[in-house]
Design a protein around this motif. Structure first.
Motif, PDB file in Angstrom:
ATOM      1  N   THR A 285       0.819  -1.216   0.000  1.00  0.00           N
ATOM      2  CA  THR A 285       0.000   0.000   0.000  1.00  0.00           C
ATOM      3  C   THR A 285       0.853   1.267   0.000  1.00  0.00           C
ATOM      4  O   THR A 285       0.421   2.293  -0.533  1.00  0.00           O
ATOM      5  CB  THR A 285      -0.983   0.022   1.185  1.00  0.00           C
TER       6      THR A 285
ATOM      7  N   ALA B 158       0.237   3.963  -2.850  1.00  0.00           N
ATOM      8  CA  ALA B 158      -0.196   5.310  -2.451  1.00  0.00           C
ATOM      9  C   ALA B 158       0.471   6.391  -3.287  1.00  0.00           C
ATOM     10  O   ALA B 158      -0.118   7.452  -3.516  1.00  0.00           O
ATOM     11  CB  ALA B 158       0.074   5.541  -0.967  1.00  0.00           C
TER      12      ALA B 158
ATOM     13  N   ALA C  10      -1.833   6.603  -6.282  1.00  0.00           N
ATOM     14  CA  ALA C  10      -3.231   6.283  -6.009  1.00  0.00           C
ATOM     15  C   ALA C  10      -4.215   7.043  -6.871  1.00  0.00           C
ATOM     16  O   ALA C  10      -5.264   6.520  -7.238  1.00  0.00           O
ATOM     17  CB  ALA C  10      -3.541   6.506  -4.521  1.00  0.00           C
ATOM     18  N   GLU C  11      -3.887   8.276  -7.239  1.00  0.00           N
ATOM     19  CA  GLU C  11      -4.825   9.079  -8.038  1.00  0.00           C
ATOM     20  C   GLU C  11      -5.006   8.514  -9.441  1.00  0.00           C
ATOM     21  O   GLU C  11      -5.962   8.850 -10.131  1.00  0.00           O
ATOM     22  CB  GLU C  11      -4.380  10.544  -8.097  1.00  0.00           C
TER      23      GLU C  11
ATOM     24  N   ARG D 225     -12.486  -2.888  -1.766  1.00  0.00           N
ATOM     25  CA  ARG D 225     -13.036  -1.883  -0.853  1.00  0.00           C
ATOM     26  C   ARG D 225     -12.044  -1.550   0.264  1.00  0.00           C
ATOM     27  O   ARG D 225     -11.877  -0.390   0.620  1.00  0.00           O
ATOM     28  CB  ARG D 225     -14.374  -2.354  -0.284  1.00  0.00           C
TER      29      ARG D 225
ATOM     30  N   GLU E 178     -10.140   2.066   0.823  1.00  0.00           N
ATOM     31  CA  GLU E 178     -10.176   2.756   2.118  1.00  0.00           C
ATOM     32  C   GLU E 178      -8.770   3.084   2.608  1.00  0.00           C
ATOM     33  O   GLU E 178      -8.502   4.199   3.049  1.00  0.00           O
ATOM     34  CB  GLU E 178     -10.897   1.867   3.137  1.00  0.00           C
ATOM     35  N   ARG E 179      -7.865   2.133   2.490  1.00  0.00           N
ATOM     36  CA  ARG E 179      -6.479   2.355   2.947  1.00  0.00           C
ATOM     37  C   ARG E 179      -5.775   3.432   2.133  1.00  0.00           C
ATOM     38  O   ARG E 179      -4.875   4.099   2.636  1.00  0.00           O
ATOM     39  CB  ARG E 179      -5.687   1.055   2.906  1.00  0.00           C
ATOM     40  N   LEU E 180      -6.187   3.600   0.890  1.00  0.00           N
ATOM     41  CA  LEU E 180      -5.570   4.608   0.029  1.00  0.00           C
ATOM     42  C   LEU E 180      -6.352   5.920   0.034  1.00  0.00           C
ATOM     43  O   LEU E 180      -5.998   6.853  -0.696  1.00  0.00           O
ATOM     44  CB  LEU E 180      -5.442   4.080  -1.401  1.00  0.00           C
ATOM     45  N   GLY E 181      -7.407   5.989   0.843  1.00  0.00           N
ATOM     46  CA  GLY E 181      -8.207   7.202   0.914  1.00  0.00           C
ATOM     47  C   GLY E 181      -9.000   7.465  -0.355  1.00  0.00           C
ATOM     48  O   GLY E 181      -9.225   8.608  -0.730  1.00  0.00           O
ATOM     49  N   ARG E 182      -9.407   6.413  -1.032  1.00  0.00           N
ATOM     50  CA  ARG E 182     -10.138   6.519  -2.293  1.00  0.00           C
ATOM     51  C   ARG E 182     -11.497   5.853  -2.148  1.00  0.00           C
ATOM     52  O   ARG E 182     -11.744   5.131  -1.200  1.00  0.00           O
ATOM     53  CB  ARG E 182      -9.367   5.819  -3.422  1.00  0.00           C
ATOM     54  N   GLU E 183     -12.343   6.087  -3.136  1.00  0.00           N
ATOM     55  CA  GLU E 183     -13.635   5.408  -3.206  1.00  0.00           C
ATOM     56  C   GLU E 183     -13.539   4.295  -4.252  1.00  0.00           C
ATOM     57  O   GLU E 183     -12.933   4.498  -5.306  1.00  0.00           O
ATOM     58  CB  GLU E 183     -14.736   6.380  -3.636  1.00  0.00           C
TER      59      GLU E 183
END
Length: 144
Positions: free
Chosen positions: A79, A83, A86-87, A107, A111-116
């Protein structure tokens, strides 16, 4: 491991039980009522099952269970490395997958990457279940 102890049929049953119940019926709400307006019929896009393909899949099940599924389910993604980009990631799940085992890793990673997680039409194999709707969502997500 169930496969090594009890064979492919028992391992397949264990895997199916772990995946969970299928998602809601397509084209129906939680009460079972069909919504108003035009709806895509996912069954209209599915070709009939090919008996020979099903036979081959069944014959290949031991290879799938031991050499594909085990390494896949044991993989832990980096992760920290993910990260950094991640975008650019599209973390996708089938909209009918809900919280099934097949959707949970995506999912959790989102969450761990701050994404949906992006929901695509269909379930675990939405690209096969609803190819036209899946393609439209893919084009939209990729900006095309």
């Amino acid at each position: 491991m169930v496969f090594r102890r009890d064979g492919a049929e028992a391992a397949s049953a264990t895997m199916s039980a772990g995946i969970g119940a299928p998602g809601p019926l397509v084209g129906r709400d939680a009460s079972g009522t069909a919504p108003e307006g035009p709806q895509e019929d996912p069954a209209a896009e599915l070709p009939p099952p090919d008996p020979e393909a099903l036979r081959r899949m069944h014959a290949n099940n031991p290879v799938f269970l031991e050499h594909m599924l085990c390494p896949f389910t044991g993989y832990v993604p980096d992760t920290t490395a993910l990260a950094t980009g991640a975008e650019r990631l599209v973390l996708a799940v089938g909209e009918e997958s809900g919280r099934q085992l097949t959707a949970r890793p995506v999912r959790v990673l989102a969450e761990r990457l701050g994404r949906e997680a992006v929901e695509f039409p269909g379930g675990h194999v939405g690209v096969v279940q609803r190819p036209a709707a899946f393609a439209a969502t893919l084009r939209k997500v990729l900006g095309g």
